[in-house]
Write a protein that holds these residues in place. Sequence first.
Motif, PDB file in Angstrom:
ATOM      1  N   TYR A  73      31.071  32.310  33.433  1.00 40.65           N
ATOM      2  CA  TYR A  73      31.527  32.864  34.700  1.00 40.65           C
ATOM      3  C   TYR A  73      31.897  31.794  35.728  1.00 40.65           C
ATOM      4  O   TYR A  73      32.078  32.098  36.909  1.00 40.65           O
ATOM      5  CB  TYR A  73      30.456  33.784  35.279  1.00 40.65           C
ATOM      6  N   LYS A  74      32.035  30.553  35.280  1.00 37.74           N
ATOM      7  CA  LYS A  74      32.320  29.450  36.200  1.00 37.74           C
ATOM      8  C   LYS A  74      33.674  29.634  36.880  1.00 37.74           C
ATOM      9  O   LYS A  74      33.806  29.533  38.091  1.00 37.74           O
ATOM     10  CB  LYS A  74      32.277  28.127  35.437  1.00 37.74           C
ATOM     11  N   ASP A  75      34.719  29.894  36.108  1.00 38.95           N
ATOM     12  CA  ASP A  75      36.060  30.131  36.646  1.00 38.95           C
ATOM     13  C   ASP A  75      36.269  31.633  36.788  1.00 38.95           C
ATOM     14  O   ASP A  75      37.110  32.233  36.123  1.00 38.95           O
ATOM     15  CB  ASP A  75      37.101  29.502  35.706  1.00 38.95           C
ATOM     16  N   ILE A  76      35.531  32.243  37.687  1.00 36.20           N
ATOM     17  CA  ILE A  76      35.440  33.694  37.758  1.00 36.20           C
ATOM     18  C   ILE A  76      36.757  34.357  38.133  1.00 36.20           C
ATOM     19  O   ILE A  76      37.092  35.428  37.627  1.00 36.20           O
ATOM     20  CB  ILE A  76      34.320  34.125  38.741  1.00 36.20           C
ATOM     21  N   GLN A  77      37.550  33.737  38.998  1.00 36.00           N
ATOM     22  CA  GLN A  77      38.769  34.391  39.462  1.00 36.00           C
ATOM     23  C   GLN A  77      39.776  34.644  38.343  1.00 36.00           C
ATOM     24  O   GLN A  77      40.603  35.550  38.439  1.00 36.00           O
ATOM     25  CB  GLN A  77      39.421  33.580  40.581  1.00 36.00           C
ATOM     26  N   SER A  78      39.677  33.850  37.260  1.00 36.80           N
ATOM     27  CA  SER A  78      40.597  34.053  36.136  1.00 36.80           C
ATOM     28  C   SER A  78      40.314  35.365  35.413  1.00 36.80           C
ATOM     29  O   SER A  78      41.154  35.858  34.656  1.00 36.80           O
ATOM     30  CB  SER A  78      40.484  32.888  35.144  1.00 36.80           C
ATOM     31  N   LYS A  79      39.132  35.948  35.646  1.00 36.68           N
ATOM     32  CA  LYS A  79      38.755  37.216  35.003  1.00 36.68           C
ATOM     33  C   LYS A  79      38.953  38.420  35.922  1.00 36.68           C
ATOM     34  O   LYS A  79      38.617  39.541  35.553  1.00 36.68           O
ATOM     35  CB  LYS A  79      37.281  37.157  34.564  1.00 36.68           C
ATOM     36  N   LEU A  80      39.494  38.181  37.112  1.00 41.97           N
ATOM     37  CA  LEU A  80      39.550  39.245  38.114  1.00 41.97           C
ATOM     38  C   LEU A  80      40.978  39.713  38.397  1.00 41.97           C
ATOM     39  O   LEU A  80      41.939  38.969  38.219  1.00 41.97           O
ATOM     40  CB  LEU A  80      38.910  38.762  39.420  1.00 41.97           C
ATOM     41  N   ASN A  81      41.063  40.949  38.872  1.00 42.70           N
ATOM     42  CA  ASN A  81      42.329  41.514  39.331  1.00 42.70           C
ATOM     43  C   ASN A  81      42.322  41.562  40.851  1.00 42.70           C
ATOM     44  O   ASN A  81      41.325  41.959  41.469  1.00 42.70           O
ATOM     45  CB  ASN A  81      42.519  42.935  38.791  1.00 42.70           C
ATOM     46  N   LYS A  82      43.429  41.181  41.470  1.00 40.56           N
ATOM     47  CA  LYS A  82      43.528  41.188  42.929  1.00 40.56           C
ATOM     48  C   LYS A  82      44.180  42.473  43.412  1.00 40.56           C
ATOM     49  O   LYS A  82      45.109  42.971  42.801  1.00 40.56           O
ATOM     50  CB  LYS A  82      44.349  39.985  43.411  1.00 40.56           C
ATOM     51  N   SER A  83      43.661  43.022  44.515  1.00 34.35           N
ATOM     52  CA  SER A  83      44.267  44.217  45.104  1.00 34.35           C
ATOM     53  C   SER A  83      45.601  43.835  45.748  1.00 34.35           C
ATOM     54  O   SER A  83      45.861  42.659  46.022  1.00 34.35           O
ATOM     55  CB  SER A  83      43.334  44.848  46.134  1.00 34.35           C
ATOM     56  N   ASP A  84      46.432  44.809  46.039  1.00 30.72           N
ATOM     57  CA  ASP A  84      47.793  44.541  46.494  1.00 30.72           C
ATOM     58  C   ASP A  84      47.863  43.885  47.875  1.00 30.72           C
ATOM     59  O   ASP A  84      48.587  42.915  48.073  1.00 30.72           O
ATOM     60  CB  ASP A  84      48.601  45.847  46.510  1.00 30.72           C
ATOM     61  N   TYR A 131      38.973  41.557  45.137  1.00 30.23           N
ATOM     62  CA  TYR A 131      39.197  41.441  43.704  1.00 30.23           C
ATOM     63  C   TYR A 131      38.322  42.455  42.971  1.00 30.23           C
ATOM     64  O   TYR A 131      37.377  43.016  43.539  1.00 30.23           O
ATOM     65  CB  TYR A 131      38.860  40.031  43.217  1.00 30.23           C
ATOM     66  N   SER A 132      38.625  42.657  41.694  1.00 28.79           N
ATOM     67  CA  SER A 132      37.804  43.547  40.875  1.00 28.79           C
ATOM     68  C   SER A 132      37.859  43.097  39.422  1.00 28.79           C
ATOM     69  O   SER A 132      38.820  42.448  38.984  1.00 28.79           O
ATOM     70  CB  SER A 132      38.303  44.991  40.976  1.00 28.79           C
ATOM     71  N   PHE A 133      36.813  43.428  38.674  1.00 32.48           N
ATOM     72  CA  PHE A 133      36.799  43.226  37.234  1.00 32.48           C
ATOM     73  C   PHE A 133      37.707  44.263  36.563  1.00 32.48           C
ATOM     74  O   PHE A 133      37.954  45.336  37.124  1.00 32.48           O
ATOM     75  CB  PHE A 133      35.388  43.452  36.682  1.00 32.48           C
ATOM     76  N   THR A 134      38.129  43.971  35.350  1.00 29.20           N
ATOM     77  CA  THR A 134      38.639  45.040  34.496  1.00 29.20           C
ATOM     78  C   THR A 134      37.435  45.917  34.155  1.00 29.20           C
ATOM     79  O   THR A 134      36.275  45.504  34.318  1.00 29.20           O
ATOM     80  CB  THR A 134      39.254  44.494  33.202  1.00 29.20           C
ATOM     81  N   ASP A 135      37.686  47.130  33.663  1.00 26.04           N
ATOM     82  CA  ASP A 135      36.580  48.021  33.300  1.00 26.04           C
ATOM     83  C   ASP A 135      35.661  47.359  32.269  1.00 26.04           C
ATOM     84  O   ASP A 135      34.430  47.471  32.344  1.00 26.04           O
ATOM     85  CB  ASP A 135      37.121  49.335  32.731  1.00 26.04           C
ATOM     86  N   GLU A 136      36.273  46.654  31.299  1.00 26.78           N
ATOM     87  CA  GLU A 136      35.485  46.013  30.238  1.00 26.78           C
ATOM     88  C   GLU A 136      34.655  44.865  30.790  1.00 26.78           C
ATOM     89  O   GLU A 136      33.468  44.725  30.456  1.00 26.78           O
ATOM     90  CB  GLU A 136      36.409  45.506  29.122  1.00 26.78           C
ATOM     91  N   ASP A 137      35.256  44.047  31.652  1.00 22.72           N
ATOM     92  CA  ASP A 137      34.523  42.895  32.180  1.00 22.72           C
ATOM     93  C   ASP A 137      33.416  43.309  33.150  1.00 22.72           C
ATOM     94  O   ASP A 137      32.394  42.636  33.257  1.00 22.72           O
ATOM     95  CB  ASP A 137      35.482  41.909  32.852  1.00 22.72           C
ATOM     96  N   PHE A 138      33.627  44.426  33.837  1.00 22.85           N
ATOM     97  CA  PHE A 138      32.548  44.950  34.681  1.00 22.85           C
ATOM     98  C   PHE A 138      31.350  45.316  33.816  1.00 22.85           C
ATOM     99  O   PHE A 138      30.205  44.980  34.145  1.00 22.85           O
ATOM    100  CB  PHE A 138      33.019  46.186  35.457  1.00 22.85           C
ATOM    101  N   TYR A 139      31.614  46.007  32.712  1.00 21.48           N
ATOM    102  CA  TYR A 139      30.526  46.416  31.821  1.00 21.48           C
ATOM    103  C   TYR A 139      29.835  45.197  31.217  1.00 21.48           C
ATOM    104  O   TYR A 139      28.606  45.168  31.102  1.00 21.48           O
ATOM    105  CB  TYR A 139      31.068  47.321  30.718  1.00 21.48           C
ATOM    106  N   ILE A 140      30.599  44.189  30.845  1.00 21.35           N
ATOM    107  CA  ILE A 140      30.022  42.970  30.266  1.00 21.35           C
ATOM    108  C   ILE A 140      29.076  42.312  31.266  1.00 21.35           C
ATOM    109  O   ILE A 140      27.943  41.954  30.929  1.00 21.35           O
ATOM    110  CB  ILE A 140      31.140  41.986  29.843  1.00 21.35           C
TER     111      ILE A 140
END
Length: 394
Positions: free
Chosen positions: A198-209, A214-223
């Motif tokens: 989780y060091k480079d966390i922003q690469s796993k996130l989606n940005k709002s318009d 930011y938010s996780f994908t559904d899968e990454d939130f569950y992980i």
Amino acid sequence: MQKEIDKTGADMLYLITCALHSQTPYKDKVCGMDIATLYRYAKRHTLAAITYDALELLGESTGDGLYALAKDDTVVSILTKWKETRDKALRKNLMLDVARKKLFQYMDAEHIWYMPLKGAILKELYPRQEMRQMADNDVLFDATCEAAVKDYFVKEGYEVISYAKGNHDVYEKEPVYNFEMHTSLFGEAHNEIWAEYYKDIQSKLNKSDNHFQYSFTDEDFYIYFIVHAFKHFDGCGTGIRYFVDSYVYQNAKNLDWGYIEEELDKLGVLAFEKTFRSVSMKIFGKGEDVSQLSEEEYSMLCDSMFAGTYGNLQSGVEKKLHKMQGNEDKITNRTKMKYYMSRLFPPMSFIKAYHPLVYRIKIIIPLFIVFRMVRGVLINGKKLMKEAKMVLKE
């Protein structure tokens, strides 16, 4: 000695399942419940709101209201307190929502990226949001803006409970406001594999318009949810609410299980998740009796039933001792001594995470150790003595 789930524990699971599926509990079953013990049990697991919702369904079905089912004045009093707990949970959720929205408006204006975590997301997926009680607002944010965010909370009248120690800062304000502001999802004192993942966390996130949210994908939130649950389970234990959250989330989302299992395997928690997921779905999805669980599933559920929402000291001591010893055999005196030494002389990873100044000026570490011991005895003497006795009894 093997723990067992008693009738009250089974009754709580039954009521939760009824609430999740909007099914009216059987009147005869509810009348056979120990209401006083059940209320305490549910409250300890922060599940009083969802269990009361199930009881309320029964009250609505009778036409006479829930209190018509009460056997005596004592039960009426308990049901009144239970309803108050549920109503307070709803009010707290709404107040935390308002405070969180105000914080996010500030962070948007200051161009500070952020992401709400855990309960703020999960509660929206329950049949009614008051079912999912919240203790605090968890938010991940840009660590380079830590000082600016602290200034915001101070100006808003919050007390700084913890700052620049570990991977999150804590701010509180009466009557119910509590924020945990995470500069990272896992820090120096946690599992190195998780921290690196989780060091480079922003690469796993989606940005709002239009905002800095930011938010996780559904899968990454569950992980992340599973890794966080395992952290508690492997430490001081974790309560039943995590299983309820797991069921609710799985039921609400169409998840890519191939990706999830691949990532959880990298993080070393896949075996835990498979058992955890199975328990969640069997108990709350299918409404199965605890007797239908496998031995491994039953053991996991038992540990959680006895732990409370965030675990307890005894569970934490037991887990740490067995982990140190490397097996589930009777704890040896050597392991007990090793435990005492680890509490007296914390590892450098702990000092680096929670006392960075001491870590940087290593020459003062011996003085810090002595100070920590004296301070511990003066402030937490009773708790430390209780912990020492627990180790001796193992």
